[in-house]
Every structure is written in C-alpha cells, then in structure tokens.
Design a protein around this motif. Structure first.
Motif, PDB file in Angstrom:
ATOM      1  N   VAL A 167       5.202   6.746  -1.694  1.00  0.00           N
ATOM      2  CA  VAL A 167       5.214   5.345  -1.265  1.00  0.00           C
ATOM      3  C   VAL A 167       6.351   4.659  -2.004  1.00  0.00           C
ATOM      4  CG1 VAL A 167       2.726   5.287  -0.846  1.00  0.00           C
ATOM      5  CG2 VAL A 167       3.595   4.547  -3.041  1.00  0.00           C
ATOM      6  N   HIS A 168       6.905   3.643  -1.380  1.00  0.00           N
ATOM      7  CA  HIS A 168       7.949   2.875  -2.055  1.00  0.00           C
ATOM      8  C   HIS A 168       7.328   2.235  -3.290  1.00  0.00           C
ATOM      9  CE1 HIS A 168      10.906  -0.243  -2.910  1.00  0.00           C
ATOM     10  NE2 HIS A 168      11.764   0.473  -2.180  1.00  0.00           N
ATOM     11  N   HIS A 169       8.077   2.180  -4.366  1.00  0.00           N
ATOM     12  CA  HIS A 169       7.567   1.648  -5.634  1.00  0.00           C
ATOM     13  C   HIS A 169       7.000   0.232  -5.481  1.00  0.00           C
ATOM     14  CE1 HIS A 169       7.180   0.886  -9.884  1.00  0.00           C
ATOM     15  NE2 HIS A 169       7.952  -0.177  -9.776  1.00  0.00           N
ATOM     16  N   ARG A 170       7.562  -0.557  -4.583  1.00  0.00           N
ATOM     17  CA  ARG A 170       7.125  -1.943  -4.419  1.00  0.00           C
ATOM     18  C   ARG A 170       6.253  -2.157  -3.183  1.00  0.00           C
ATOM     19  NH1 ARG A 170       8.601  -5.741  -7.279  1.00  0.00           N
ATOM     20  NH2 ARG A 170       8.913  -7.275  -5.643  1.00  0.00           N
ATOM     21  N   ALA A 171       5.746  -1.095  -2.602  1.00  0.00           N
ATOM     22  CA  ALA A 171       4.937  -1.219  -1.385  1.00  0.00           C
ATOM     23  C   ALA A 171       3.689  -2.070  -1.592  1.00  0.00           C
ATOM     24  CB  ALA A 171       4.536   0.168  -0.870  1.00  0.00           C
ATOM     25  N   PHE A 172       3.122  -2.068  -2.795  1.00  0.00           N
ATOM     26  CA  PHE A 172       1.885  -2.808  -3.066  1.00  0.00           C
ATOM     27  C   PHE A 172       2.109  -3.982  -4.021  1.00  0.00           C
ATOM     28  CE2 PHE A 172       0.859   1.606  -2.106  1.00  0.00           C
ATOM     29  CZ  PHE A 172       0.038   1.425  -1.012  1.00  0.00           C
ATOM     30  N   SER A 173       3.362  -4.359  -4.228  1.00  0.00           N
ATOM     31  CA  SER A 173       3.627  -5.480  -5.137  1.00  0.00           C
ATOM     32  C   SER A 173       3.271  -6.801  -4.457  1.00  0.00           C
ATOM     33  CB  SER A 173       5.089  -5.481  -5.586  1.00  0.00           C
ATOM     34  OG  SER A 173       5.945  -5.662  -4.494  1.00  0.00           O
ATOM     35  N   ASN A 174       2.987  -7.794  -5.246  1.00  0.00           N
ATOM     36  CA  ASN A 174       2.650  -9.137  -4.762  1.00  0.00           C
ATOM     37  C   ASN A 174       1.412  -9.163  -3.872  1.00  0.00           C
ATOM     38  OD1 ASN A 174       4.859 -10.357  -6.120  1.00  0.00           O
ATOM     39  ND2 ASN A 174       6.201  -9.557  -4.531  1.00  0.00           N
ATOM     40  N   LEU A 175       0.408  -8.389  -4.252  1.00  0.00           N
ATOM     41  CA  LEU A 175      -0.886  -8.406  -3.570  1.00  0.00           C
ATOM     42  C   LEU A 175      -1.945  -8.853  -4.588  1.00  0.00           C
ATOM     43  CD1 LEU A 175      -0.713  -5.079  -1.502  1.00  0.00           C
ATOM     44  CD2 LEU A 175      -0.266  -7.412  -0.713  1.00  0.00           C
ATOM     45  N   PRO A 176      -2.047 -10.166  -4.832  1.00  0.00           N
ATOM     46  CA  PRO A 176      -2.919 -10.662  -5.903  1.00  0.00           C
ATOM     47  C   PRO A 176      -4.407 -10.419  -5.676  1.00  0.00           C
ATOM     48  CG  PRO A 176      -2.105 -12.479  -4.578  1.00  0.00           C
ATOM     49  CD  PRO A 176      -1.370 -11.244  -4.123  1.00  0.00           C
ATOM     50  N   SER A 177      -4.844 -10.209  -4.451  1.00  0.00           N
ATOM     51  CA  SER A 177      -6.267 -10.001  -4.177  1.00  0.00           C
ATOM     52  C   SER A 177      -6.661  -8.533  -4.127  1.00  0.00           C
ATOM     53  CB  SER A 177      -6.643 -10.660  -2.839  1.00  0.00           C
ATOM     54  OG  SER A 177      -6.409 -12.045  -2.894  1.00  0.00           O
ATOM     55  N   LEU A 178      -5.694  -7.634  -4.212  1.00  0.00           N
ATOM     56  CA  LEU A 178      -5.982  -6.202  -4.098  1.00  0.00           C
ATOM     57  C   LEU A 178      -6.950  -5.758  -5.184  1.00  0.00           C
ATOM     58  CD1 LEU A 178      -5.145  -3.664  -2.436  1.00  0.00           C
ATOM     59  CD2 LEU A 178      -3.508  -3.180  -4.264  1.00  0.00           C
ATOM     60  N   ASN A 179      -8.091  -5.187  -4.763  1.00  0.00           N
ATOM     61  CA  ASN A 179      -9.029  -4.671  -5.754  1.00  0.00           C
ATOM     62  C   ASN A 179      -9.362  -3.197  -5.549  1.00  0.00           C
ATOM     63  OD1 ASN A 179     -11.082  -4.587  -3.798  1.00  0.00           O
ATOM     64  ND2 ASN A 179     -11.921  -6.546  -4.412  1.00  0.00           N
ATOM     65  N   LYS A 180      -8.885  -2.611  -4.460  1.00  0.00           N
ATOM     66  CA  LYS A 180      -9.150  -1.189  -4.234  1.00  0.00           C
ATOM     67  C   LYS A 180      -7.966  -0.548  -3.521  1.00  0.00           C
ATOM     68  CE  LYS A 180     -12.567   2.002  -2.354  1.00  0.00           C
ATOM     69  NZ  LYS A 180     -13.872   2.140  -1.714  1.00  0.00           N
ATOM     70  N   LEU A 181      -7.432   0.493  -4.135  1.00  0.00           N
ATOM     71  CA  LEU A 181      -6.318   1.235  -3.556  1.00  0.00           C
ATOM     72  C   LEU A 181      -6.572   2.719  -3.743  1.00  0.00           C
ATOM     73  CD1 LEU A 181      -3.494   1.372  -2.271  1.00  0.00           C
ATOM     74  CD2 LEU A 181      -2.547   1.186  -4.580  1.00  0.00           C
ATOM     75  N   ILE A 182      -6.600   3.442  -2.640  1.00  0.00           N
ATOM     76  CA  ILE A 182      -6.828   4.888  -2.657  1.00  0.00           C
ATOM     77  C   ILE A 182      -5.625   5.573  -2.017  1.00  0.00           C
ATOM     78  CG2 ILE A 182      -8.358   6.774  -1.960  1.00  0.00           C
ATOM     79  CD1 ILE A 182      -9.794   4.699  -3.669  1.00  0.00           C
ATOM     80  N   LEU A 183      -4.946   6.406  -2.791  1.00  0.00           N
ATOM     81  CA  LEU A 183      -3.832   7.216  -2.299  1.00  0.00           C
ATOM     82  C   LEU A 183      -4.134   8.656  -2.686  1.00  0.00           C
ATOM     83  CD1 LEU A 183      -0.858   5.024  -3.580  1.00  0.00           C
ATOM     84  CD2 LEU A 183      -1.713   5.132  -1.252  1.00  0.00           C
ATOM     85  N   LYS A 184      -4.662   9.422  -1.781  1.00  0.00           N
ATOM     86  CA  LYS A 184      -5.004  10.806  -2.084  1.00  0.00           C
ATOM     87  C   LYS A 184      -3.907  11.746  -1.604  1.00  0.00           C
ATOM     88  CE  LYS A 184      -9.963  10.353  -2.177  1.00  0.00           C
ATOM     89  NZ  LYS A 184     -10.783  11.244  -2.930  1.00  0.00           N
ATOM     90  N   VAL A 241      -4.131  -8.303 -10.295  1.00  0.00           N
ATOM     91  CA  VAL A 241      -4.960  -8.468 -11.495  1.00  0.00           C
ATOM     92  C   VAL A 241      -6.448  -8.277 -11.206  1.00  0.00           C
ATOM     93  CG1 VAL A 241      -3.280  -9.922 -12.678  1.00  0.00           C
ATOM     94  CG2 VAL A 241      -5.014 -10.970 -11.200  1.00  0.00           C
ATOM     95  N   ARG A 242      -6.835  -8.242  -9.945  1.00  0.00           N
ATOM     96  CA  ARG A 242      -8.240  -8.036  -9.571  1.00  0.00           C
ATOM     97  C   ARG A 242      -8.574  -6.572  -9.297  1.00  0.00           C
ATOM     98  NH1 ARG A 242      -9.049 -13.075  -5.383  1.00  0.00           N
ATOM     99  NH2 ARG A 242      -8.617 -14.695  -6.910  1.00  0.00           N
ATOM    100  N   LEU A 243      -7.632  -5.682  -9.532  1.00  0.00           N
ATOM    101  CA  LEU A 243      -7.810  -4.268  -9.228  1.00  0.00           C
ATOM    102  C   LEU A 243      -9.029  -3.695  -9.949  1.00  0.00           C
ATOM    103  CD1 LEU A 243      -6.326  -2.062  -7.580  1.00  0.00           C
ATOM    104  CD2 LEU A 243      -5.255  -1.363  -9.723  1.00  0.00           C
ATOM    105  N   GLU A 244      -9.960  -3.112  -9.170  1.00  0.00           N
ATOM    106  CA  GLU A 244     -11.172  -2.496  -9.716  1.00  0.00           C
ATOM    107  C   GLU A 244     -11.197  -0.986  -9.516  1.00  0.00           C
ATOM    108  OE1 GLU A 244     -14.766  -4.296  -8.295  1.00  0.00           O
ATOM    109  OE2 GLU A 244     -14.083  -6.309  -8.792  1.00  0.00           O
ATOM    110  N   VAL A 245     -10.606  -0.520  -8.427  1.00  0.00           N
ATOM    111  CA  VAL A 245     -10.623   0.904  -8.102  1.00  0.00           C
ATOM    112  C   VAL A 245      -9.196   1.344  -7.792  1.00  0.00           C
ATOM    113  CG1 VAL A 245     -11.435   2.670  -6.481  1.00  0.00           C
ATOM    114  CG2 VAL A 245     -12.953   0.793  -7.143  1.00  0.00           C
ATOM    115  N   LEU A 246      -8.732   2.358  -8.523  1.00  0.00           N
ATOM    116  CA  LEU A 246      -7.431   2.950  -8.242  1.00  0.00           C
ATOM    117  C   LEU A 246      -7.604   4.452  -8.205  1.00  0.00           C
ATOM    118  CD1 LEU A 246      -4.388   2.716  -7.792  1.00  0.00           C
ATOM    119  CD2 LEU A 246      -4.113   2.832 -10.282  1.00  0.00           C
TER     120      LEU A 246
END
Length: 198
Positions: free
Chosen positions: A61-78, A93-98
């Motif tokens: 993924v591009h290094h900045r693909a998920f930048s500026n997503l302040p509400s992101l709390n779950k990201l799964i990249l398998k 800052v709300r990230l709970e699951v990575l």
C-alpha cells in the motif's frame, strides 16, 4: 451513506467513487483482487472508522494511503507481502485494532503506542521484525500477535504484563496456527461488537 460493502466483487483497485461518500464509516473491500492501495484512495473520508481489505492479493500500500483518517479505529491488511514500512497512521488517534500480518515490516515506530493510546489489538504475525517494538505505553492492549519474535526482550515484556495479555505458545510451523487465525477473527468480531461504529 454510512456502510459500503464491496466484498467479493472482483475489484482490482479501491474505487475512486467512494470519495464521494463523505459520511462513510465502514468500508468492506474483502475478497477482491486488489493488489495495491494508492495514496489518495481514502482522501477526505474523515468519518471512516473501519477498512477491511482481507482476502485481497495485496502486495503493498502507498505509505500515505491511510493518512489523515482521524476516525479510523480498525485496519486489517492481511498478507501484504511487500509492505515493508508501517503506513502513516499519525492522524488515526482512535486506532483500536491493527492487523498487518504476513507482510515484510522490519520495524514499528518507537512512539507507536503514544500515537495510538487506544490500541487493543495488534497483529504483526509473520513479519520481518527483528526487535520487539516498545509497547510499554500500550495500556489498552489485550491481544498481541508477533509469532516471529522469540527474544529475551519479548519474554521479559510478556512477563511484565501479568493479567493483561495471555501468551499462547505454538511452534512456528504448527498446524494449530489456523486456530490462532480463528482466535484473531473472534477477537476482532468481539471488539467490533463491544465498540460499534459511533
């Protein structure tokens, strides 16, 4: 639109049309044929909380693909095999699951837990990590997957977590690793139920 499920559609890229869904909170792109996530794939989706890209033949993924997503709390990249650098998640800052497992991550930023104080689940299973990241500030962490590390520092860190984490020991080539996958899936589903989209 709050939720968009584009799973199992043979998509080869993240559709640009999602950017017009400014209120989008849940984006399911699982089981497609996406190999790369471009820089502006999620630009402007300020309310996006969960991106699920499981089951795609992602290479990176591009290094900045998920930048500026302040509400992101779950990201799964398998199985993002060529991903060697942790994506920019500074604004999340709300990230709970990575979950970034079966990738090529060599390191985790030393201040990762300070940037993500709500982190409850971190799956970095089967990466190229040589050093255990400093997780001492991850006070909410309940589930940790780092099966490729077996150093004294890892053992010491686990021994200092009395009651916070439960270590499950399986040999690296164990047929029981599928059980570990089931455990992660169950935990992530439970976390989603206990922390529904707000």
């Amino acid at each position: 639109m709050d939720t968009l499920d584009l799973s199992e559609n043979l998509l080869s890229s993240v559709p640009a049309a999602i950017l017009s869904c400014s209120q989008l909170r849940l984006l399911l792109l699982a089981e497609n044929v996406i190999t790369y996530v471009q820089e502006r794939a999620f630009q402007g989706l300020q309310f996006l909380q969960w991106v699920d890209l499981r089951g795609n033949p992602l290479l990176t993924v591009h290094h900045r693909a998920f930048s500026n997503l302040p509400s992101l709390n779950k990201l799964i990249l398998k199985e993002t095999r060529d991903l060697s650098t942790l994506p920019d998640l500074l604004a999340s800052v709300r990230l709970e699951v990575l979950g970034i497992d079966r990738a090529s991550l060599a390191s985790v930023p030393h201040d990762f837990c300070l940037r993500h104080p709500r982190l409850r689940s971190l799956n970095l299973h089967l990466n190229a990590l040589q050093v255990l990241p400093d997780l001492s500030k991850c006070n909410q962490l309940k589930l940790l997957g780092m099966s490729t590390l077996d150093t004294e520092r890892t053992k010491k860190w686990f021994s200092n977590q009395e009651g916070r984490l439960q270590q499950i020991k399986w040999p690296p080539q164990s047929p029981n690793l599928h059980s570990t996958e089931n455990l992660w899936d169950a935990f992530e589903k439970n976390l989603h139920v206990s922390s529904p989209l707000q």
